[in-house]
Write an enzyme that holds these catalytic residues in place. Structure first.
Site, PDB file in Angstrom:
ATOM      1  N   ASP A  53       0.835  -1.195   0.000  1.00  0.00           N
ATOM      2  CA  ASP A  53       0.000   0.000   0.000  1.00  0.00           C
ATOM      3  C   ASP A  53       0.879   1.258   0.000  1.00  0.00           C
ATOM      4  O   ASP A  53       1.908   1.307   0.673  1.00  0.00           O
ATOM      5  CB  ASP A  53      -0.845  -0.037   1.287  1.00  0.00           C
ATOM      6  CG  ASP A  53      -1.945   0.990   1.320  1.00  0.00           C
ATOM      7  OD1 ASP A  53      -2.833   0.928   0.462  1.00  0.00           O
ATOM      8  OD2 ASP A  53      -1.922   1.876   2.208  1.00  0.00           O
ATOM      9  N   GLU A  95       1.218  -0.355  -5.058  1.00  0.00           N
ATOM     10  CA  GLU A  95       0.379   0.780  -5.400  1.00  0.00           C
ATOM     11  C   GLU A  95       1.285   2.010  -5.401  1.00  0.00           C
ATOM     12  O   GLU A  95       1.773   2.424  -4.353  1.00  0.00           O
ATOM     13  CB  GLU A  95      -0.717   0.945  -4.344  1.00  0.00           C
ATOM     14  CG  GLU A  95      -1.644   2.094  -4.653  1.00  0.00           C
ATOM     15  CD  GLU A  95      -2.359   2.630  -3.421  1.00  0.00           C
ATOM     16  OE1 GLU A  95      -3.493   3.088  -3.578  1.00  0.00           O
ATOM     17  OE2 GLU A  95      -1.785   2.641  -2.318  1.00  0.00           O
TER      18      GLU A  95
HETATM   19  C1  NOJ Z   1      -4.705   2.818  -0.629  1.00  0.00           C
HETATM   20  C2  NOJ Z   1      -5.848   1.881  -0.390  1.00  0.00           C
HETATM   21  O1  NOJ Z   1      -6.205   1.285  -1.609  1.00  0.00           O
HETATM   22  C3  NOJ Z   1      -6.975   2.706   0.205  1.00  0.00           C
HETATM   23  O2  NOJ Z   1      -8.154   1.941   0.293  1.00  0.00           O
HETATM   24  C4  NOJ Z   1      -6.537   3.247   1.536  1.00  0.00           C
HETATM   25  O3  NOJ Z   1      -7.519   4.146   2.026  1.00  0.00           O
HETATM   26  C5  NOJ Z   1      -5.216   4.008   1.452  1.00  0.00           C
HETATM   27  N1  NOJ Z   1      -4.239   3.351   0.628  1.00  0.00           N
HETATM   28  C6  NOJ Z   1      -4.612   4.220   2.827  1.00  0.00           C
HETATM   29  O4  NOJ Z   1      -4.095   3.019   3.326  1.00  0.00           O
END
Ligand code: NOJ
Length: 550
Positions: free
Chosen positions: A200, A242
């Site tokens: 993440d 991500e």
């Molecule tokens: C990306 C995640 O996909 C999202 O759902 C989340 O709110 C944020 N990162 C914070 O962890």
């Protein structure tokens, strides 16, 4: 299958709490998921990506962890999780988990200790400032719901940094102890048997935050360190990240400037996602062609993860205002369908007017483009959203398994469900559910099974090279090809409504005996590829030739 399994994988992502509830408490759990592994195996999924599984107050759907070494007790125990890994492995399915280490929950014992005293051993695990940082109103990820990135903690008597919500204090990655802990967390889950991590918020993990500097430096080397660490512990484990950044910044996430692939194995292709939405909205593939042309070339072993929908809003922030408005107009006409001024909180089936032809077209296109396809649970049966739920919850409703009460998701009283099931209109579980579609060979689910099986017979899509076929095309039609040691596939996708005819005879000399392996209808002989018909919203996957390696 090649050694780099992730290049030929079909990834399916789900939230355990909304998938299948085995004990009737209204919350999905690990045992419920184990009971659905045969369904996933039949669908053709080879890798599961589980959204956060750790204990959490769940203020951000689990992306706010209170214990990295456990599973949320609502989901079961670590023992259940080990069983899940075993059962999945028996079916040839790998499991990767979300690793959310940019921040913790503010209820995490580390933060509670850190705020309690400047002398706490955990004080330096978070990012503090004595003074109010002047840049605290910049860099918000959730505009409208978040007012600042630094908040004052009265107990700590200091400002703490939080890139996301206020209840998600950022860990201080400049602290070697925090880095060591992150590695220990990864090693723990690898030891249990996970096949890797969906990491993440990577651009923020590597940010060396300096109060007052809205553009703090980034430590890319930390990614190299993590990759090495992971690979020593489990050589075939992957890091799928991500990193929603500008395309020119992406290559360094895959590897250092020497072109070696020594960092992340895979990145989600956010740029392609926005451009796919634009192409579907305009019924014109041009933006996809641009995306294919403009995305940087990856080092050997680097791979994109493609997606149409995920668990968040569709992020259109990298489109121009005009382009974004075109997508809004088609797919998110009501203000209520939009989120954070940049995205759409809907599932694909309602966005495409529940038009089966367009749905097949969209997914056939995504799965045939370069990269590894990622599918969100429920998309395979064409689930819809519930816009009466706040924010992203709209697209996080329980999986619709059957005609039974609660869509067969749980036997709990409906008011006890973690989230209500969609039970009205065209997307209500009475209309859209697995039971109905399993027994219908013409269903969307049956189509997904067929499409995924066909893709798995064409490994060149994931591990070969995919290119746009740049010959004159009727409006709306995209032609591309995938080449690898296993052979060559050619793809036609007609994003427009008009039937079209395409001449690809310049490719024919390479062909053995070209045949349609997947198409929206029977098109007859492929022949010499000279007058290939493709209906409005139609598609054809043509095997041009098989390679020696097959
Ligand atoms: C990306 C995640 O996909 C999202 O759902 C989340 O709110 C944020 N990162 C914070 O962890």
């Amino acid at each position: 299958m090649g050694d780099r399994w992730y290049q030929e994988a079909v990834v399916y992502c789900l939230d355990i709490d909304t998938y299948a509830d085995s004990d009737g408490d209204g919350v999905g759990d690990i045992r419920g998921l184990i009971g659905r592994l045969d369904y996933l195996a039949r669908l053709g999924v080879t890798c599961l990506w589980l959204h956060p599984i750790h204990p959490s107050p769940n203020k951000d759907d689990g992306y706010d962890t209170t214990d990295f070494y456990n599973v949320d007790p609502r989901f079961g125990t670590l023992g259940d999780f080990a069983e899940l890994l075993h059962e999945a492995q028996n079916r040839g399915i790998r499991v990767i988990i979300d690793l959310v280490v940019n921040h913790t929950s503010d209820e995490h014992p580390w933060y509670q200790s850190a705020r309690s005293s400047p002398d706490s051993p955990y004080r330096d695990w978070y990012v503090w400032s004595e003074e109010a940082p002047p840049d605290r109103h910049q860099g918000m990820v959730f505009p409208g719901e978040q007012n600042e990135t630094w908040s004052y903690d009265r107990t700590a008597k200091a400002w703490y940094y939080h890139r996301f919500y206020k209840f998600q204090p950022d860990l201080n990655m400049a602290n070697p102890k925090v880095r060591a802990e992150v590695k220990k967390i990864m090693a723990f889950w690898l030891q249990l048997g996970v096949a890797g991590f969906r990491m993440d918020a990577v651009p923020f993990i590597i940010e060396l935050t300096e109060p007052g500097n809205a553009d703090s430096p980034k430590d890319m080397e930390f990614l190299t360190e993590l990759r090495q660490h992971v690979q020593w512990r489990r050589s075939d484990a992957i890091l799928l990240a991500e990193a929603n950044v500008e395309p020119d910044q992406l290559p360094v996430y895959f590897g250092d400037s020497g072109g070696s692939a020594n960092r992340l194995h895979m990145l989600f292709d956010f740029m392609l996602n926005g451009r796919l939405m634009l192409a579907l909205a305009r019924q014109d593939p041009e933006s996809v062609i641009e995306a294919l042309r403009d995305t940087p070339k990856l080092p050997e072993g680097g791979q994109w993860a493609t997606f149409l929908r995920n668990h968040d809003e569709i992020d259109l922030s990298r489109l121009t205002t005009e382009q974004r408005n075109q997508v809004y107009e088609q797919f998110g006409p009501d203000e209520d369908m939009r989120l954070y001024g940049r995205g759409i909180r809907r599932r694909l089936a309602p966005m495409l007017g529940n038009d089966r032809r367009r749905l097949e077209l969209a997914y056939a296109l995504q799965f045939s483009l370069r990269g590894t396809p990622v599918l969100r649970y429920g998309e395979e049966i064409g689930m819809g959203e519930d816009l009466s739920l706040p924010g992203r919850e709209a697209i996080r409703t329980p999986m619709q398994w059957s005609y039974k009460e609660n869509a067969g998701f749980s036997t709990a009283e409906p008011e006890k469900l973690v989230r209500p099931v969609v039970d009205k209109g065209d997307f209500g579980y009475q209309q859209v559910n697995v039971t109905a579609q399993r027994s219908d060979p013409r269903s969307l689910l049956a189509w997904f099974e067929r499409m995924i099986r066909t893709l798995r017979e064409a490994p060149e899509v994931g591990s070969g090279s995919t290119t746009h076929i740049d010959v004159p095309m009727p409006p709306g039609v995209l032609a591309h090809r995938a080449d690898g040691p296993t052979g060559t596939m050619v793809f036609l996708h007609n994003l427009g409504t008009e039937d079209a005819e395409v001449d690809l005879s310049s490719l024919a000399p390479e062909a053995d005996q070209p045949i349609d392996v997947l198409s929206d209808r029977g098109y007859g002989e492929v022949g010499k590829l000279e007058r290939l018909k493709v209906s409005g919203y139609g598609y054809r996957w043509i095997r041009l030739c098989r390679g020696q390696a097959v």
